[in-house]
Motif scaffolding. Structure first.
Motif, PDB file in Angstrom:
ATOM      1  N   ALA A 123     -34.816 -32.984  23.969  1.00  0.00           N
ATOM      2  CA  ALA A 123     -33.364 -33.225  24.033  1.00  0.00           C
ATOM      3  C   ALA A 123     -33.026 -34.033  25.279  1.00  0.00           C
ATOM      4  O   ALA A 123     -33.565 -33.776  26.351  1.00  0.00           O
ATOM      5  CB  ALA A 123     -32.608 -31.903  24.025  1.00  0.00           C
ATOM      6  N   ALA A 124     -32.062 -34.982  25.095  1.00  0.00           N
ATOM      7  CA  ALA A 124     -31.674 -35.829  26.226  1.00  0.00           C
ATOM      8  C   ALA A 124     -30.739 -35.064  27.145  1.00  0.00           C
ATOM      9  O   ALA A 124     -29.871 -34.316  26.701  1.00  0.00           O
ATOM     10  CB  ALA A 124     -30.984 -37.098  25.725  1.00  0.00           C
ATOM     11  N   CYS A 125     -30.886 -35.231  28.446  1.00  0.00           N
ATOM     12  CA  CYS A 125     -30.055 -34.555  29.449  1.00  0.00           C
ATOM     13  C   CYS A 125     -28.918 -35.513  29.868  1.00  0.00           C
ATOM     14  O   CYS A 125     -29.166 -36.687  30.177  1.00  0.00           O
ATOM     15  CB  CYS A 125     -30.908 -34.177  30.642  1.00  0.00           C
ATOM     16  SG  CYS A 125     -30.001 -33.301  31.936  1.00  0.00           S
ATOM     17  N   VAL A 126     -27.606 -34.959  29.886  1.00  0.00           N
ATOM     18  CA  VAL A 126     -26.423 -35.749  30.310  1.00  0.00           C
ATOM     19  C   VAL A 126     -26.003 -35.274  31.693  1.00  0.00           C
ATOM     20  O   VAL A 126     -25.646 -34.107  31.858  1.00  0.00           O
ATOM     21  CB  VAL A 126     -25.259 -35.592  29.319  1.00  0.00           C
ATOM     22  CG1 VAL A 126     -24.065 -36.390  29.791  1.00  0.00           C
ATOM     23  CG2 VAL A 126     -25.682 -36.008  27.919  1.00  0.00           C
ATOM     24  N   PRO A 127     -26.103 -36.140  32.732  1.00  0.00           N
ATOM     25  CA  PRO A 127     -25.701 -35.712  34.082  1.00  0.00           C
ATOM     26  C   PRO A 127     -24.255 -35.221  34.098  1.00  0.00           C
ATOM     27  O   PRO A 127     -23.373 -35.769  33.414  1.00  0.00           O
ATOM     28  CB  PRO A 127     -25.884 -36.964  34.930  1.00  0.00           C
ATOM     29  CG  PRO A 127     -26.870 -37.803  34.160  1.00  0.00           C
ATOM     30  CD  PRO A 127     -26.556 -37.553  32.721  1.00  0.00           C
ATOM     31  N   ASN A 128     -23.977 -34.167  34.910  1.00  0.00           N
ATOM     32  CA  ASN A 128     -22.628 -33.592  35.012  1.00  0.00           C
ATOM     33  C   ASN A 128     -22.250 -33.492  36.474  1.00  0.00           C
ATOM     34  O   ASN A 128     -22.754 -32.648  37.194  1.00  0.00           O
ATOM     35  CB  ASN A 128     -22.601 -32.212  34.360  1.00  0.00           C
ATOM     36  CG  ASN A 128     -21.230 -31.553  34.465  1.00  0.00           C
ATOM     37  OD1 ASN A 128     -20.223 -32.222  34.739  1.00  0.00           O
ATOM     38  ND2 ASN A 128     -21.197 -30.230  34.231  1.00  0.00           N
ATOM     39  N   CYS A 129     -21.354 -34.386  36.947  1.00  0.00           N
ATOM     40  CA  CYS A 129     -20.854 -34.357  38.332  1.00  0.00           C
ATOM     41  C   CYS A 129     -19.340 -34.147  38.365  1.00  0.00           C
ATOM     42  O   CYS A 129     -18.660 -34.476  39.355  1.00  0.00           O
ATOM     43  CB  CYS A 129     -21.196 -35.685  39.023  1.00  0.00           C
ATOM     44  SG  CYS A 129     -22.960 -35.831  39.410  1.00  0.00           S
ATOM     45  N   HIS A 130     -18.832 -33.596  37.239  1.00  0.00           N
ATOM     46  CA  HIS A 130     -17.387 -33.361  37.187  1.00  0.00           C
ATOM     47  C   HIS A 130     -16.976 -32.372  38.264  1.00  0.00           C
ATOM     48  O   HIS A 130     -17.459 -31.251  38.309  1.00  0.00           O
ATOM     49  CB  HIS A 130     -17.000 -32.830  35.789  1.00  0.00           C
ATOM     50  CG  HIS A 130     -15.501 -32.543  35.660  1.00  0.00           C
ATOM     51  ND1 HIS A 130     -14.565 -33.548  35.569  1.00  0.00           N
ATOM     52  CD2 HIS A 130     -14.821 -31.358  35.587  1.00  0.00           C
ATOM     53  CE1 HIS A 130     -13.345 -33.008  35.470  1.00  0.00           C
ATOM     54  NE2 HIS A 130     -13.490 -31.661  35.471  1.00  0.00           N
ATOM     55  N   GLY A 131     -16.068 -32.838  39.153  1.00  0.00           N
ATOM     56  CA  GLY A 131     -15.564 -31.989  40.229  1.00  0.00           C
ATOM     57  C   GLY A 131     -16.593 -31.708  41.311  1.00  0.00           C
ATOM     58  O   GLY A 131     -16.422 -30.798  42.122  1.00  0.00           O
ATOM     59  N   ARG A 132     -17.667 -32.484  41.381  1.00  0.00           N
ATOM     60  CA  ARG A 132     -18.698 -32.238  42.369  1.00  0.00           C
ATOM     61  C   ARG A 132     -18.907 -33.506  43.190  1.00  0.00           C
ATOM     62  O   ARG A 132     -18.999 -34.620  42.642  1.00  0.00           O
ATOM     63  CB  ARG A 132     -20.038 -31.878  41.705  1.00  0.00           C
ATOM     64  CG  ARG A 132     -19.945 -30.622  40.841  1.00  0.00           C
ATOM     65  CD  ARG A 132     -21.226 -30.421  40.070  1.00  0.00           C
ATOM     66  NE  ARG A 132     -22.327 -30.020  40.915  1.00  0.00           N
ATOM     67  CZ  ARG A 132     -22.617 -28.775  41.267  1.00  0.00           C
ATOM     68  NH1 ARG A 132     -21.856 -27.786  40.828  1.00  0.00           N
ATOM     69  NH2 ARG A 132     -23.630 -28.504  42.047  1.00  0.00           N
ATOM     70  N   ALA A 133     -18.914 -33.379  44.494  1.00  0.00           N
ATOM     71  CA  ALA A 133     -19.138 -34.519  45.395  1.00  0.00           C
ATOM     72  C   ALA A 133     -20.585 -34.594  45.863  1.00  0.00           C
ATOM     73  O   ALA A 133     -21.001 -35.601  46.420  1.00  0.00           O
ATOM     74  CB  ALA A 133     -18.207 -34.416  46.609  1.00  0.00           C
ATOM     75  N   CYS A 134     -21.284 -33.559  45.626  1.00  0.00           N
ATOM     76  CA  CYS A 134     -22.680 -33.521  46.052  1.00  0.00           C
ATOM     77  C   CYS A 134     -23.435 -32.510  45.216  1.00  0.00           C
ATOM     78  O   CYS A 134     -22.863 -31.884  44.328  1.00  0.00           O
ATOM     79  CB  CYS A 134     -22.769 -33.167  47.547  1.00  0.00           C
ATOM     80  SG  CYS A 134     -22.023 -31.543  47.939  1.00  0.00           S
ATOM     81  N   GLY A 135     -24.706 -32.381  45.454  1.00  0.00           N
ATOM     82  CA  GLY A 135     -25.527 -31.393  44.773  1.00  0.00           C
ATOM     83  C   GLY A 135     -26.163 -31.906  43.500  1.00  0.00           C
ATOM     84  O   GLY A 135     -26.074 -33.096  43.165  1.00  0.00           O
ATOM     85  N   ASP A 136     -26.802 -31.023  42.704  1.00  0.00           N
ATOM     86  CA  ASP A 136     -27.557 -31.352  41.502  1.00  0.00           C
ATOM     87  C   ASP A 136     -26.620 -31.761  40.402  1.00  0.00           C
ATOM     88  O   ASP A 136     -25.577 -31.147  40.190  1.00  0.00           O
ATOM     89  CB  ASP A 136     -28.365 -30.118  41.090  1.00  0.00           C
ATOM     90  CG  ASP A 136     -29.310 -30.410  39.958  1.00  0.00           C
ATOM     91  OD1 ASP A 136     -29.504 -31.575  39.649  1.00  0.00           O
ATOM     92  OD2 ASP A 136     -29.901 -29.420  39.420  1.00  0.00           O
ATOM     93  N   ASP A 137     -27.003 -32.878  39.637  1.00  0.00           N
ATOM     94  CA  ASP A 137     -26.198 -33.335  38.531  1.00  0.00           C
ATOM     95  C   ASP A 137     -26.612 -32.684  37.237  1.00  0.00           C
ATOM     96  O   ASP A 137     -26.133 -33.039  36.162  1.00  0.00           O
ATOM     97  CB  ASP A 137     -26.271 -34.856  38.397  1.00  0.00           C
ATOM     98  CG  ASP A 137     -27.676 -35.338  38.071  1.00  0.00           C
ATOM     99  OD1 ASP A 137     -28.604 -34.475  37.922  1.00  0.00           O
ATOM    100  OD2 ASP A 137     -27.893 -36.558  37.978  1.00  0.00           O
ATOM    101  N   GLY A 138     -27.562 -31.735  37.265  1.00  0.00           N
ATOM    102  CA  GLY A 138     -27.986 -31.015  36.077  1.00  0.00           C
ATOM    103  C   GLY A 138     -29.112 -31.666  35.326  1.00  0.00           C
ATOM    104  O   GLY A 138     -29.639 -31.090  34.380  1.00  0.00           O
TER     105      GLY A 138
END
Length: 589
Positions: free
Chosen positions: A466-481
């Motif tokens: 399965a393809a992974c979709v980065p998630n940086c909603h409301g995040r300025a730093c850290g892991d994008d998932g």
């Protein structure tokens, strides 16, 4: 004390007492041998004493000794001398019995039991009543007998000549005897028993055979002459005997044997007295008292021995020089080899060798397959594909012309193919597609093993995931998932997607991923990946980027970042995740 012993020693037994009295009277009328006491060492404990005299009355039942007394027993044929019983016999090895006068031994017996205590004929244990004994004949024809000796002590042999006082044996109790004693008997030349004592008037003869008889029950004197040969080698011993005889080449002078030199017929050698009959010249030696030429071959192997003889001959290849056999070198018709005397007639240059005195070439092909033999010939040729090396060995020549791989024809290889390629029979490398355990991705030779759904899946390690979709909603730093980052905070710290100047690490309910302060809460192993602080199988990642997965009793549950799940919803999510995981595994295999 001897009782009832009947000594009938090859004599004449007369029946009348008067007749036996006449025996003493008659026998002493001739020149008689006188006797000494036949015992010595009577000064020892127990002493020596008379236990019974000769019975002059030969009629049974009446006893009479030479003193008209009864110190005898019925028909006793001799004089008994006691020594103190068995105690006297056992002490100091008994008493020596000696010859009463000089004479010749005519009979002996030894080996009989010597501790008899009975005079009964049935228990005497011997062929004669005397037991162990010695009989001696003297110059006047009479004989004396010495009975009852100790076993093993008889010291003379039959036929021996003995002197007065010579030891014959020792006192014992053998034969017909009641205890240790010496029975001393005298017999006439005809064998009749005789009385050695001078009798009291009316009881016997008037002449005693003893040299000194002494009184009644006393001992006769020991009167044997004591020979004196002190310092004498020959001559008279003072008792009518000799102190020795001299050798044939000596004579007795002043009781000493002196040598008489004898050089009759001799020119050299011993004169018999330690001197010499002469000496020989330096070239002669004394043999059998004559000077003869002495051959001299000392240090010589050949030549004259000085007496007309030879010290030896030399072998055919040698000659005699200065009494030694010396070798004569012989190199006639030879160019090499031995000269016969340890030297050489010459040597050959390689490859020539010496045979029978001549240099000849000998082919040398030992250990060689090919090449020259050293004598203008060859050791052989090599088959096709082989070449002759410097050692004369046919060696294989590798053939790799136009070959990238495969055999070189000599047990080696011409090269190896890169990974993923194989060697063809024509020794060229070709690529071999490899899609084993793959459903997508490259086959290694420029082709493809398959494609994945471009929107929902990506190809990872030959498998569609399965393809992974980065998630940086409301995040300025850290892991994008999806393994990336939503941004960095410079010198600050990222806490739950927000940049802060200070930070407290937070790994609560996390086994991996960021601790919120730039550190990590741990790492995942094998095929697991970190998703929202939990290590999950890679097949579960990408289901819903808004779900934070939690490990609950071995099942993955989750909650939304915006609202919590109900228990039923949690069960449904867990089942959905399990189905997805099983589907991924089926696709992979």
């Amino acid at each position: 004390m001897i009782q009832n012993a009947l000594f009938r020693m090859s004599g004449i037994v007369l029946s009348l007492g008067a007749a036996f009295a006449l025996v003493c009277v008659f026998s002493v009328t001739a020149a008689a041998q006188t006797y000494s006491l036949p015992l010595t060492e009577c000064n020892k404990s127990g002493g020596c004493y008379v236990t019974a005299y000769y019975d002059l009355n030969r009629t049974s039942g009446v006893r009479r000794d030479w003193n008209c007394g009864t110190h005898t027993y019925d028909q006793h044929s001799g004089t008994d001398f006691g020594i103190g019983g068995f105690a006297g016999m056992d002490a100091n090895n008994s008493r020596p019995i000696v010859a009463a006068a000089a004479g010749t031994v005519t009979a002996v017996a030894d080996g009989y039991f010597d501790r008899q205590t009975s005079a009964s004929n049935s228990t005497c244990g011997t062929s004669t009543s005397c037991g162990n004994y010695v009989r001696v004949r003297h110059a006047d024809g009479k004989t004396t007998i010495y009975c009852h000796m100790k076993r093993g002590t008889v010291a003379v042999a039959n036929g021996a000549t003995v002197s007065c006082g010579q030891v014959l044996g020792r006192v014992g109790s053998s034969g017909c005897s009641t205890g240790p004693h010496l029975h001393f008997g005298v017999n006439t030349s005809s064998g009749a028993h005789d009385c050695p004592y001078r009798a009291t008037s009316g009881c016997g003869g008037s002449i005693s055979y003893w040299t000194t008889q002494n009184g009644y029950k006393g001992l006769p004197s020991y009167t044997c002459c004591v020979p004196n040969c002190s310092g004498k080698a020959c001559g008279d011993n003072g008792c009518g005997g000799s102190c020795g005889t001299c050798a044939s080449n000596r004579t007795c002078q002043s009781n000493q044997c002196v040598c008489v030199p004898n050089c009759s017929g001799k020119t050299c050698g011993d004169n018999g007295c330690g001197g010499s009959c002469g000496t020989c010249a330096s070239d002669r030696t004394c043999q059998n008292n004559q000077c003869v030429c002495a051959p001299n071959c000392s240090g010589k192997a050949c030549g004259s021995d000085g007496c007309g003889g030879s010290c030896g001959t030399c072998a055919s290849d040698r000659t005699c020089q200065n009494n030694q056999c010396v070798c004569v070198p012989n190199c006639s018709d030879k160019t090499c080899g031995s000269d016969g005397c340890g030297g050489s007639c010459g040597s050959c240059s390689p490859p020539m060798v010496c045979q029978n005195g001549s240099c000849v070439c000998v082919p040398r092909c030992d250990g060689k397959d090919c090449g020259p033999d050293g004598c203008g010939g060859t050791c052989g040729s090599c088959p096709m594909g082989y070449a002759c090396d410097a050692a004369g060995i046919c060696a294989c020549v590798p053939d790799c012309d136009g070959k990238a791989c495969g055999s070189d024809g000599c047990g080696g290889i011409c090269g190896s193919c890169p990974e993923g390629e194989t060697c063809k029979p024509d020794s060229t490398c070709t690529c071999t597609p490899n899609c084993r355990d793959k459903v997508c991705g490259s086959d290694g030779c420029g082709g493809s093993c398959g494609t994945c759904d471009g929107r929902q899946q990506v190809c990872q390690n030959g498998a569609c995931v399965a393809a992974c979709v980065p998630n940086c909603h409301g995040r300025a730093c850290g892991d994008d998932g999806c393994g990336g980052e939503c941004g960095t905070c410079g010198d600050g710290y990222c806490v739950e997607g927000k940049c802060k100047s200070s930070c407290t690490p937070n790994c609560e309910r996390k086994s991996c991923g960021s601790d919120g302060c730039g550190g990590t809460c741990g790492s995942c192993e094998g095929d697991s990946v970190c998703y929202n602080g939990a290590c999950l199988d890679e097949s579960l990642v990408g289901v819903d980027p808004n779900v934070e997965l939690l490990a609950v009793n071995g099942c993955s549950t989750g909650r939304s970042s915006s609202a919590p799940f109900s228990p039923l919803a949690l069960i449904l999510v867990c089942l959905a995740l399990l189905a997805v995981r099983l589907t991924r595994r089926a696709v992979k295999h």
